[in-house]
Scaffold this motif. Structure first.
Motif, PDB file in Angstrom:
ATOM      1  N   THR A   1      -1.414 -17.631  -0.682  1.00 45.48           N
ATOM      2  CA  THR A   1      -1.356 -17.669  -2.056  1.00 45.48           C
ATOM      3  C   THR A   1      -0.296 -16.781  -2.599  1.00 45.48           C
ATOM      4  O   THR A   1      -0.102 -15.641  -2.276  1.00 45.48           O
ATOM      5  CB  THR A   1      -2.833 -16.904  -2.131  1.00 45.48           C
ATOM      6  OG1 THR A   1      -3.786 -17.617  -1.356  1.00 45.48           O
ATOM      7  CG2 THR A   1      -3.224 -16.854  -3.553  1.00 45.48           C
ATOM      8  N   PHE A   2      -0.131 -17.458  -3.767  1.00 41.03           N
ATOM      9  CA  PHE A   2       1.119 -16.843  -4.583  1.00 41.03           C
ATOM     10  C   PHE A   2       0.299 -16.416  -5.892  1.00 41.03           C
ATOM     11  O   PHE A   2      -0.383 -17.182  -6.444  1.00 41.03           O
ATOM     12  CB  PHE A   2       2.394 -17.747  -4.915  1.00 41.03           C
ATOM     13  CG  PHE A   2       3.110 -18.001  -3.849  1.00 41.03           C
ATOM     14  CD1 PHE A   2       4.069 -17.229  -3.436  1.00 41.03           C
ATOM     15  CD2 PHE A   2       3.223 -19.044  -3.263  1.00 41.03           C
ATOM     16  CE1 PHE A   2       4.769 -17.477  -2.449  1.00 41.03           C
ATOM     17  CE2 PHE A   2       3.984 -19.472  -2.160  1.00 41.03           C
ATOM     18  CZ  PHE A   2       4.946 -18.432  -1.828  1.00 41.03           C
ATOM     19  N   VAL A   3       0.616 -14.985  -6.296  1.00 39.11           N
ATOM     20  CA  VAL A   3      -0.114 -14.744  -7.665  1.00 39.11           C
ATOM     21  C   VAL A   3       1.062 -14.578  -8.714  1.00 39.11           C
ATOM     22  O   VAL A   3       2.013 -14.094  -8.473  1.00 39.11           O
ATOM     23  CB  VAL A   3      -0.774 -13.299  -7.310  1.00 39.11           C
ATOM     24  CG1 VAL A   3      -1.742 -12.952  -8.519  1.00 39.11           C
ATOM     25  CG2 VAL A   3      -1.622 -13.351  -6.092  1.00 39.11           C
ATOM     26  N   HIS A   4       0.446 -15.217  -9.839  1.00 35.88           N
ATOM     27  CA  HIS A   4       1.433 -15.226 -10.972  1.00 35.88           C
ATOM     28  C   HIS A   4       1.300 -14.248 -11.977  1.00 35.88           C
ATOM     29  O   HIS A   4       0.807 -14.589 -13.088  1.00 35.88           O
ATOM     30  CB  HIS A   4       1.597 -16.794 -11.627  1.00 35.88           C
ATOM     31  CG  HIS A   4       1.798 -17.650 -10.258  1.00 35.88           C
ATOM     32  ND1 HIS A   4       2.962 -17.920  -9.498  1.00 35.88           N
ATOM     33  CD2 HIS A   4       0.955 -18.508  -9.916  1.00 35.88           C
ATOM     34  CE1 HIS A   4       2.588 -18.881  -8.603  1.00 35.88           C
ATOM     35  NE2 HIS A   4       1.581 -19.375  -8.663  1.00 35.88           N
ATOM     36  N   THR A   5       1.295 -13.185 -11.494  1.00 34.86           N
ATOM     37  CA  THR A   5       1.178 -11.873 -12.572  1.00 34.86           C
ATOM     38  C   THR A   5       2.062 -10.830 -12.267  1.00 34.86           C
ATOM     39  O   THR A   5       2.579 -10.735 -10.976  1.00 34.86           O
ATOM     40  CB  THR A   5      -0.335 -11.481 -12.540  1.00 34.86           C
ATOM     41  OG1 THR A   5      -0.635 -10.642 -13.580  1.00 34.86           O
ATOM     42  CG2 THR A   5      -0.393 -10.696 -11.138  1.00 34.86           C
ATOM     43  N   PRO A   6       2.525  -9.758 -13.306  1.00 34.14           N
ATOM     44  CA  PRO A   6       3.324  -8.724 -12.670  1.00 34.14           C
ATOM     45  C   PRO A   6       2.779  -7.918 -11.298  1.00 34.14           C
ATOM     46  O   PRO A   6       1.586  -7.772 -11.484  1.00 34.14           O
ATOM     47  CB  PRO A   6       3.415  -7.732 -14.067  1.00 34.14           C
ATOM     48  CG  PRO A   6       2.966  -8.997 -15.003  1.00 34.14           C
ATOM     49  CD  PRO A   6       1.972  -9.749 -14.547  1.00 34.14           C
ATOM     50  N   ALA A   7       3.548  -7.658 -10.374  1.00 37.92           N
ATOM     51  CA  ALA A   7       3.327  -6.998  -9.391  1.00 37.92           C
ATOM     52  C   ALA A   7       2.645  -5.553  -9.871  1.00 37.92           C
ATOM     53  O   ALA A   7       1.575  -5.088  -9.214  1.00 37.92           O
ATOM     54  CB  ALA A   7       4.471  -6.338  -8.736  1.00 37.92           C
ATOM     55  N   GLY A   8       2.726  -5.011 -10.984  1.00 36.01           N
ATOM     56  CA  GLY A   8       1.848  -3.690 -11.341  1.00 36.01           C
ATOM     57  C   GLY A   8       0.695  -3.978 -11.635  1.00 36.01           C
ATOM     58  O   GLY A   8      -0.604  -3.068 -11.494  1.00 36.01           O
ATOM     59  N   ASP A   9       0.093  -5.187 -12.118  1.00 35.52           N
ATOM     60  CA  ASP A   9      -1.346  -5.447 -12.237  1.00 35.52           C
ATOM     61  C   ASP A   9      -1.979  -5.616 -10.890  1.00 35.52           C
ATOM     62  O   ASP A   9      -3.152  -5.215 -10.720  1.00 35.52           O
ATOM     63  CB  ASP A   9      -1.537  -6.893 -12.952  1.00 35.52           C
ATOM     64  CG  ASP A   9      -0.978  -6.853 -14.591  1.00 35.52           C
ATOM     65  OD1 ASP A   9      -0.713  -5.793 -14.718  1.00 35.52           O
ATOM     66  OD2 ASP A   9      -1.069  -7.883 -15.061  1.00 35.52           O
ATOM     67  N   LEU A  10      -1.359  -5.939  -9.546  1.00 35.98           N
ATOM     68  CA  LEU A  10      -1.746  -5.828  -8.501  1.00 35.98           C
ATOM     69  C   LEU A  10      -1.873  -4.497  -7.907  1.00 35.98           C
ATOM     70  O   LEU A  10      -2.969  -4.019  -7.226  1.00 35.98           O
ATOM     71  CB  LEU A  10      -1.225  -6.821  -7.608  1.00 35.98           C
ATOM     72  CG  LEU A  10      -1.228  -8.274  -7.976  1.00 35.98           C
ATOM     73  CD1 LEU A  10      -0.063  -8.973  -7.273  1.00 35.98           C
ATOM     74  CD2 LEU A  10      -2.489  -8.788  -7.536  1.00 35.98           C
ATOM     75  N   VAL A  11      -0.919  -3.714  -8.214  1.00 39.60           N
ATOM     76  CA  VAL A  11      -1.019  -2.246  -7.739  1.00 39.60           C
ATOM     77  C   VAL A  11      -2.121  -1.506  -8.467  1.00 39.60           C
ATOM     78  O   VAL A  11      -2.958  -0.475  -8.171  1.00 39.60           O
ATOM     79  CB  VAL A  11       0.229  -1.560  -8.151  1.00 39.60           C
ATOM     80  CG1 VAL A  11       0.100  -0.088  -8.116  1.00 39.60           C
ATOM     81  CG2 VAL A  11       1.464  -2.001  -7.279  1.00 39.60           C
ATOM     82  N   ALA A  12      -2.336  -2.028  -9.897  1.00 40.29           N
ATOM     83  CA  ALA A  12      -3.515  -1.239 -10.724  1.00 40.29           C
ATOM     84  C   ALA A  12      -4.868  -1.355  -9.803  1.00 40.29           C
ATOM     85  O   ALA A  12      -5.835  -0.955  -9.952  1.00 40.29           O
ATOM     86  CB  ALA A  12      -3.771  -1.850 -11.869  1.00 40.29           C
ATOM     87  N   ALA A  13      -4.898  -2.629  -8.996  1.00 40.75           N
ATOM     88  CA  ALA A  13      -6.441  -2.973  -8.584  1.00 40.75           C
ATOM     89  C   ALA A  13      -6.479  -1.840  -7.573  1.00 40.75           C
ATOM     90  O   ALA A  13      -7.817  -1.450  -7.108  1.00 40.75           O
ATOM     91  CB  ALA A  13      -6.271  -4.272  -7.734  1.00 40.75           C
ATOM     92  N   CYS A  14      -5.339  -1.216  -6.889  1.00 39.03           N
ATOM     93  CA  CYS A  14      -5.602  -0.233  -5.753  1.00 39.03           C
ATOM     94  C   CYS A  14      -6.304   0.989  -6.410  1.00 39.03           C
ATOM     95  O   CYS A  14      -6.722   2.138  -5.411  1.00 39.03           O
ATOM     96  CB  CYS A  14      -4.285   0.245  -5.092  1.00 39.03           C
ATOM     97  SG  CYS A  14      -3.677  -1.202  -4.127  1.00 39.03           S
ATOM     98  N   TYR A  15      -6.286   1.110  -7.687  1.00 43.84           N
ATOM     99  CA  TYR A  15      -6.742   2.387  -8.186  1.00 43.84           C
ATOM    100  C   TYR A  15      -8.252   2.291  -8.861  1.00 43.84           C
ATOM    101  O   TYR A  15      -8.790   3.058  -9.612  1.00 43.84           O
ATOM    102  CB  TYR A  15      -5.950   3.072  -9.199  1.00 43.84           C
ATOM    103  CG  TYR A  15      -4.688   3.416  -8.592  1.00 43.84           C
ATOM    104  CD1 TYR A  15      -4.389   4.675  -8.215  1.00 43.84           C
ATOM    105  CD2 TYR A  15      -3.561   2.879  -8.493  1.00 43.84           C
ATOM    106  CE1 TYR A  15      -3.546   5.073  -7.563  1.00 43.84           C
ATOM    107  CE2 TYR A  15      -2.499   3.088  -7.735  1.00 43.84           C
ATOM    108  CZ  TYR A  15      -2.380   4.371  -7.397  1.00 43.84           C
ATOM    109  OH  TYR A  15      -1.266   5.160  -6.709  1.00 43.84           O
ATOM    110  N   ARG A  16      -8.760   1.104  -8.494  1.00 44.94           N
ATOM    111  CA  ARG A  16     -10.209   0.642  -9.090  1.00 44.94           C
ATOM    112  C   ARG A  16     -11.225   1.012  -7.927  1.00 44.94           C
ATOM    113  O   ARG A  16     -10.803   1.412  -6.742  1.00 44.94           O
ATOM    114  CB  ARG A  16     -10.190  -0.776  -9.330  1.00 44.94           C
ATOM    115  CG  ARG A  16      -9.514  -1.173 -10.306  1.00 44.94           C
ATOM    116  CD  ARG A  16      -9.437  -2.677 -10.698  1.00 44.94           C
ATOM    117  NE  ARG A  16     -10.690  -3.418 -10.866  1.00 44.94           N
ATOM    118  CZ  ARG A  16     -11.618  -3.543 -11.763  1.00 44.94           C
ATOM    119  NH1 ARG A  16     -11.055  -3.071 -12.918  1.00 44.94           N
ATOM    120  NH2 ARG A  16     -12.797  -4.052 -11.519  1.00 44.94           N
ATOM    121  N   THR A  17     -12.305   1.132  -8.266  1.00 48.47           N
ATOM    122  CA  THR A  17     -13.516   1.324  -7.345  1.00 48.47           C
ATOM    123  C   THR A  17     -13.469   0.501  -6.156  1.00 48.47           C
ATOM    124  O   THR A  17     -13.418  -0.824  -6.513  1.00 48.47           O
ATOM    125  CB  THR A  17     -14.875   1.416  -7.697  1.00 48.47           C
ATOM    126  OG1 THR A  17     -14.754   2.416  -8.955  1.00 48.47           O
ATOM    127  CG2 THR A  17     -15.776   1.761  -7.040  1.00 48.47           C
TER     128      THR A  17
END
Length: 141
Positions: free
Chosen positions: A67-83
């Protein structure tokens, strides 16, 4: 003295490449494509990207699915700081544009992939605040 310091700085800067790809670097190579790479014809996107990103080729067995995600990598990093979810994964805060590539046929070259595009929440496994594995995607968080 100044040349010794410069030498140490250059050595430390080159160290990550000398040690090989990090897990986060591998995640980015295998899953982040932002902005989405333009491939002609569009149906060849998966075949082209899987080869460019070294997940398929004459000397690399064809990966079954990616799966390729077409969003900035920072938006995926932000997921790591969610609950975290109950299973220990982390979900993105919004549905993202994705392309799912699924192998058609065997694992031998030449690879042939089916393409499917969607908007899904992305679930990742994280280490040290960075995504290292794309666990799944879903229409709900």
């Amino acid at each position: 003295m100044a040349s010794w310091v410069l030498c140490m700085i250059l050595l430390l800067a080159a160290l990550p490449e000398a040690l090989g790809e990090t897990r986060y670097g591998k995640f980015q190579r295998q899953h982040v494509d932002n902005p989405r790479t333009s491939v002609r014809p569009a149906l060849r996107y998966c075949d082209t990207m899987m080869m460019r990103r070294q997940m398929a080729g004459p000397t690399v067995p064809c990966k079954f699915r990616n799966t390729f995600v077409h969003t900035p990598a920072g938006d995926l990093v932000a997921a790591c700081y969610r609950t975290p979810n109950n299973d220990g994964t982390y979900s993105t805060s919004y549905a993202m544009s994705i392309t799912v590539c699924t192998r058609n046929g065997g694992a031998a070259w030449p690879c042939n992939y089916r393409i499917r595009q969607a908007r899904h929440y992305v679930r990742v496994n994280c280490e040290y605040g960075r995504p290292v594995h794309l666990n799944s995607t879903a229409t709900t968080p």
